[in-house]
Design a protein around this motif. Sequence first.
Motif, short mmCIF file in Angstrom:
data_model
loop_
_atom_site.label_atom_id
_atom_site.label_comp_id
_atom_site.label_asym_id
_atom_site.label_seq_id
_atom_site.Cartn_x
_atom_site.Cartn_y
_atom_site.Cartn_z
N ARG A 1 0.86 -1.07 -0.12
CA ARG A 1 0.08 0.08 0.07
C ARG A 1 0.84 1.33 -0.03
O ARG A 1 1.97 1.19 0.64
CB ARG A 1 -0.75 -0.07 1.26
CG ARG A 1 -2.13 -1.04 1.23
CD ARG A 1 -2.94 -0.78 2.45
NE ARG A 1 -4.11 -1.45 2.36
CZ ARG A 1 -5.19 -1.39 1.59
NH1 ARG A 1 -5.06 -0.14 0.89
NH2 ARG A 1 -6.16 -2.10 1.65
N PRO A 2 0.22 2.47 -0.68
CA PRO A 2 1.31 3.38 -0.59
C PRO A 2 1.35 4.19 0.64
O PRO A 2 0.53 3.93 1.39
CB PRO A 2 0.30 4.71 -1.62
CG PRO A 2 -0.33 3.60 -2.62
CD PRO A 2 -0.81 2.29 -1.58
N GLY A 3 2.57 4.27 1.02
CA GLY A 3 2.95 4.87 2.34
C GLY A 3 3.27 3.95 3.40
O GLY A 3 3.60 4.38 4.44
N THR A 4 3.55 2.60 2.90
CA THR A 4 3.76 1.82 4.00
C THR A 4 5.29 1.13 3.62
O THR A 4 5.58 1.48 2.66
CB THR A 4 3.06 0.42 3.87
OG1 THR A 4 2.95 -0.20 2.50
CG2 THR A 4 1.38 0.96 4.15
N ASP A 5 5.88 0.45 4.35
CA ASP A 5 7.18 -0.07 4.37
C ASP A 5 7.41 -1.16 3.22
O ASP A 5 6.57 -2.17 3.23
CB ASP A 5 7.66 -0.77 5.64
CG ASP A 5 9.13 -1.41 5.48
OD1 ASP A 5 9.74 -1.16 4.51
OD2 ASP A 5 9.62 -1.70 6.75
N ARG A 6 7.93 -1.08 2.06
CA ARG A 6 7.74 -2.03 1.12
C ARG A 6 8.74 -3.13 1.42
O ARG A 6 8.97 -4.04 0.54
CB ARG A 6 8.36 -1.22 -0.21
CG ARG A 6 7.32 -0.12 -0.98
CD ARG A 6 7.68 0.57 -1.96
NE ARG A 6 7.81 -0.29 -3.07
CZ ARG A 6 6.89 -0.53 -4.00
NH1 ARG A 6 5.65 0.15 -3.87
NH2 ARG A 6 6.86 -1.22 -5.15
N GLY A 7 9.52 -3.11 2.39
CA GLY A 7 10.37 -4.17 2.87
C GLY A 7 9.53 -5.25 3.58
O GLY A 7 10.17 -6.24 4.08
N CYS A 8 8.51 -4.95 3.86
CA CYS A 8 7.55 -5.99 4.55
C CYS A 8 6.08 -5.91 4.28
O CYS A 8 5.60 -4.79 3.91
CB CYS A 8 7.78 -6.16 6.30
SG CYS A 8 6.98 -4.38 6.93
N ILE A 9 5.26 -6.85 4.72
CA ILE A 9 3.66 -6.93 4.46
C ILE A 9 3.14 -6.08 5.71
O ILE A 9 3.49 -6.61 6.92
CB ILE A 9 3.23 -8.08 4.27
CG1 ILE A 9 3.78 -8.80 2.79
CG2 ILE A 9 1.55 -8.30 4.24
CD1 ILE A 9 3.24 -10.16 2.58
N SER A 10 2.56 -5.04 5.58
CA SER A 10 2.08 -4.45 6.63
C SER A 10 0.83 -5.02 7.51
O SER A 10 0.47 -6.07 6.92
CB SER A 10 1.42 -2.93 6.38
OG SER A 10 0.60 -3.24 5.48
N ALA A 11 0.68 -4.78 8.83
CA ALA A 11 -0.29 -5.71 9.52
C ALA A 11 -1.42 -5.14 9.01
O ALA A 11 -2.05 -4.19 8.58
CB ALA A 11 -0.12 -5.33 11.20
N TYR A 12 -2.71 -6.16 9.05
CA TYR A 12 -3.92 -5.83 8.77
C TYR A 12 -4.43 -4.99 9.40
O TYR A 12 -4.45 -4.64 10.66
CB TYR A 12 -4.70 -7.34 8.76
CG TYR A 12 -6.27 -7.24 8.46
CD1 TYR A 12 -6.72 -6.79 7.12
CD2 TYR A 12 -7.09 -7.10 9.45
CE1 TYR A 12 -7.82 -6.75 6.73
CE2 TYR A 12 -8.60 -6.72 8.98
CZ TYR A 12 -8.95 -6.81 7.81
OH TYR A 12 -10.06 -6.49 7.67
N ASP A 13 -4.96 -3.94 8.87
CA ASP A 13 -5.85 -2.70 9.49
C ASP A 13 -7.20 -2.64 8.62
O ASP A 13 -7.20 -2.09 7.57
CB ASP A 13 -4.98 -1.54 9.33
CG ASP A 13 -5.73 -0.35 10.05
OD1 ASP A 13 -6.80 -0.51 10.73
OD2 ASP A 13 -4.87 0.65 10.00
N ALA A 14 -8.25 -3.02 9.41
CA ALA A 14 -9.50 -2.97 8.81
C ALA A 14 -9.91 -1.53 8.25
O ALA A 14 -10.79 -1.19 7.43
CB ALA A 14 -10.66 -3.63 9.84
N SER A 15 -9.66 -0.67 9.03
CA SER A 15 -9.93 0.92 8.93
C SER A 15 -9.38 1.24 7.47
O SER A 15 -9.90 2.14 6.69
CB SER A 15 -9.39 1.71 9.91
OG SER A 15 -8.00 1.82 9.81
#
Length: 124
Positions: A106-120
């Motif tokens: 996702r734009p604005g997230t760390d491309r070195g890992c999969i970001s944690a799930y955030d339903a919001s």
Amino acid sequence: RDLGAAIQAVAESGGCAVVPAYCGHGVGRLFHGPPEIPHYKRNKAVGCMKPGHVFTVEPMLNLGRNGRDKTWPDGWTAVTRDGRRSAQFEHTFLVTEDGMEVLTARPGTDRGCISAYDASLLQR
């Protein structure tokens, strides 16, 4: 092989089963090219990822312990055999000299890992 085992372990820890009929794939001259990337343990994948390789991980996960699926007559829609809920998602990865990059992050997230799930992030 290790990737498939890791995916299955995470799925099972969340009360889900991996559908072995679907796998990830390499991305190169052909979009759906070799190698196949199984999402389950005890698979027969061969080879080793090297810097520059691009591949997808796109498991179909079913609630419960049943990883069996069936395809509707439209030839495209896959559903669980037992009627329970299922989900499929995909990420594309680039193997780098020092790890990997999530090309579909996702734009604005760390491309070195999969970001944690955030339903919001999925709410309108």
